[in-house]
Design an enzyme around this catalytic site. Structure first.
Site, PDB file in Angstrom:
ATOM      1  N   TRP A   1       2.601   1.620  -3.387  1.00  0.00           N
ATOM      2  CA  TRP A   1       1.586   1.937  -4.395  1.00  0.00           C
ATOM      3  C   TRP A   1       1.244   3.424  -4.357  1.00  0.00           C
ATOM      4  CZ3 TRP A   1      -3.706   3.397  -3.897  1.00  0.00           C
ATOM      5  CH2 TRP A   1      -4.445   3.321  -5.077  1.00  0.00           C
ATOM      6  N   HIS A   2       1.196   4.012  -3.173  1.00  0.00           N
ATOM      7  CA  HIS A   2       0.880   5.437  -3.056  1.00  0.00           C
ATOM      8  C   HIS A   2       2.029   6.314  -3.524  1.00  0.00           C
ATOM      9  CE1 HIS A   2      -2.556   4.221  -0.501  1.00  0.00           C
ATOM     10  NE2 HIS A   2      -3.051   5.391  -0.855  1.00  0.00           N
ATOM     11  N   GLY A   3       3.263   5.905  -3.299  1.00  0.00           N
ATOM     12  CA  GLY A   3       4.390   6.730  -3.720  1.00  0.00           C
ATOM     13  C   GLY A   3       5.578   6.550  -2.800  1.00  0.00           C
TER      14      GLY A   3
ATOM     15  N   SER B   1       0.831  -1.202   0.000  1.00  0.00           N
ATOM     16  CA  SER B   1       0.000   0.000   0.000  1.00  0.00           C
ATOM     17  C   SER B   1       0.865   1.252   0.000  1.00  0.00           C
ATOM     18  CB  SER B   1      -0.931  -0.008   1.215  1.00  0.00           C
ATOM     19  OG  SER B   1      -1.733   1.144   1.244  1.00  0.00           O
ATOM     20  N   ALA B   2       1.953   1.225   0.779  1.00  0.00           N
ATOM     21  CA  ALA B   2       2.838   2.392   0.859  1.00  0.00           C
ATOM     22  C   ALA B   2       3.522   2.648  -0.482  1.00  0.00           C
ATOM     23  CB  ALA B   2       3.879   2.177   1.957  1.00  0.00           C
TER      24      ALA B   2
END
Length: 541
Positions: free
Chosen positions: A372-374, A369-370
């Protein structure tokens, strides 16, 4: 095309890129009306329609021709990896390829210091990454024995590999391409072929016959009503953002003059900032949900009154977020499709067969998730903080919540909701208050992005979120759990005594000559003394 958007940008105070994005989302509504009129007997026309519209958005409107070619390359590469690689590592190859490509885009975005007001290719690529990795897992599930699959995997498995045109139509489905929501390949095929409405055909056919409609498109009624209601709601959120965000945004907290305010004023101001920061997400996700519904996506059946429900394209539930009683409700209602992707394509997939998901699954999901966000450090500060918030919330639900429920209430799956006593209502109100305050506090780094600005902002509000969460964890792990368990045990025992007493009274009143138990007065004061002794014993320790 910039000349067309510049006057609008000047009038509203937004950037040209933001105006372009909103224009694309709004233009998808009339295009959705055209899309749904393409006969289901010609699905190839629907695929071509979506592809052309998406590339129209990317190239002449957003001027992302280089990014458009990159995304096309990712789609074609994924298609042939899934087709040619037959081993169980195929989905992970697709995952590594698409995530590596996305990470490069994030690095480029960070290098050029592109802010949230700039539209570039990493946004659509985030949505596309979810689509492509989900497709890879669905194809692999189609090659596995049916008995090895769970309910979601069985419903979404791809048994027949699509043609390249079908896959391109899925990847470039236009209403959700720019900002989501993403959908699975089977959901897209059900929309294109019309099988999404199979269960509704008989009811809709009767409605057509009764009203003598000329059209024979058996699309469930109410689609336009729901779609334009979503569009109106999205525009309201957009107006709130345009009108109030300049005066209430997180960047104001790091300005020097803000520190001169009183502490309570700073904390209250933060709560307003949090809401108006979220309104831009509410706006774009609600607008794109309505556009998706306009194409026919999202039909989920009928309610008890017979009205159609269109909830399958939702990506956010605003009321559940703003009035969430705990973080689980909040996180389940925010970016909902991404939650599904993380659960079905990461959390479950890294768990060995026959075992329950544990720490490794949670860590892999968190890291995915981290990334994937940037790569901005603010993202990691937010996720790290919320990991502790979730732990605290679970402990409160396990050890505090039972104390405000009836002692004989057993919270099992399928059980009726507990009665709303005054203590339970107070607990829920406090839950909403703490959830909102911790959410607004925890998302500061997510929006400010840098470590320095995040720490400055947290310091301005005296680190109240860390004190709340840290204090709660210290309480629970330094004896609080034991004390609360003992208090609940005494409550359960007293409830048992009371139940026995009530049963005896009912027996006596019924006129029975011999009660099932000897009528003895429950030793309530003994139970109270037992609780007092236990607490004193804990105190001596």
């Amino acid at each position: 095309m910039d000349a067309f958007f510049e006057p609008i940008a000047d009038a509203t105070g937004g950037s040209i890129d933001q105006i372009k994005l909103i224009s694309c989302l709004l233009f998808s509504y009339p295009l959705g009306s055209l899309y749904i009129r393409i006969p289901s007997s010609h699905p190839e026309l629907k695929h071509i329609f979506s592809i052309l519209v998406t590339f129209f958005y990317l190239v002449p409107v957003l001027w992302l021709w280089g990014g458009a070619l990159q995304l096309l390359g990712s789609v074609i590469a994924t298609y042939y990896i899934a087709l040619r690689v037959q081993t169980r590592n195929m989905p992970w190859l697709v995952f590594l390829f698409t995530m590596a490509h996305l990470t490069i885009s994030h690095v480029v975005r960070t290098f050029y210091q592109a802010g949230y007001e700039t539209i570039e290719i990493s946004g659509p690529q985030m949505v596309l990454t979810m689509k492509l990795t989900t497709f890879a897992w669905n194809v692999w599930d189609g090659r596995r024995p049916a008995e090895d699959l769970d309910k979601w995997q069985t419903a979404q498995r791809v048994g027949e590999f699509p043609t390249l045109l079908e896959f391109l139509g899925y990847a470039f489905y236009f209403p959700g391409f720019l900002v989501g929501p993403y959908l699975t390949y089977n959901e897209y095929q059900a929309l294109v072929t019309g099988s999404l409405y199979k269960a509704a055909e008989k009811r809709e056919e009767d409605a057509v016959n009764e009203t003598n409609h000329l059209t024979k498109r058996l699309v469930p009624h109410g689609r336009k009503r729901v779609a334009f209601r979503k569009m109106f709601a999205g525009l309201v959120y957009l107006a709130l953002f345009v009108l109030f965000w300049p005066e209430f945004n997180y960047s104001l907290l790091v300005e020097d003059q803000f520190e001169s305010r009183r502490l309570i004023s700073r904390i209250v101001f933060l709560q307003f900032c949090g809401f108006f920061e979220r309104t831009k997400y509410y706006a774009i996700w609600t607008l794109t949900e309505g556009a998706s519904i306009q194409t026919g996506l999202g039909f989920t059946g009928y309610d008890v009154t017979g009205r159609t429900k269109w909830e399958g394209a939702a990506n956010v539930k605003v009321s559940d977020i703003e009035f969430a009683e705990n973080t689980k409700v909040l996180l389940d209602s925010w970016n909902m499709k991404t939650n599904v992707w993380l659960r079905e394509c990461i959390y479950k997939r890294v768990t060995p067969k026959g075992k329950k998901p544990g720490f490794r699954s949670s860590l892999a999901t968190f890291m995915t998730s981290a990334f994937w966000h940037g790569i901005a450090p603010g993202y990691y500060l937010t996720f790290f903080f919320f990991a502790f918030v979730q732990t605290t919330a679970r402990l409160a639900r396990s050890y505090l919540r039972p104390l405000v429920l009836p002692a004989n209430y057993i919270p099992v799956r399928g059980a009726p909701p507990p009665p709303q006593t005054r203590k339970k209502q107070l607990y829920d109100y406090l839950g909403v208050l703490f959830t909102v305050m911790l959410t607004n506090y925890g998302t500061l780094p997510f929006m400010l992005l840098t470590v320095d600005d995040s720490f400055v902002a947290w310091n301005i509000v005296v680190w109240y979120g860390h004190f709340l969460v840290g204090g709660a964890l210290v309480f629970f792990y330094l004896g609080g759990m034991v004390v609360l368990q003992q208090v609940q045990a005494v409550r359960v025992k007293r409830a048992g005594y009371q139940q026995e007493r009530d049963e005896i009274n009912r027996t006596v009143k019924s006129g029975a000559s011999t009660p099932r138990r000897a009528p003895t007065l429950p030793p309530l004061d003994e139970a109270a003394q037992e609780l007092e002794n236990e607490l004193m014993h804990m105190k001596r320790k």
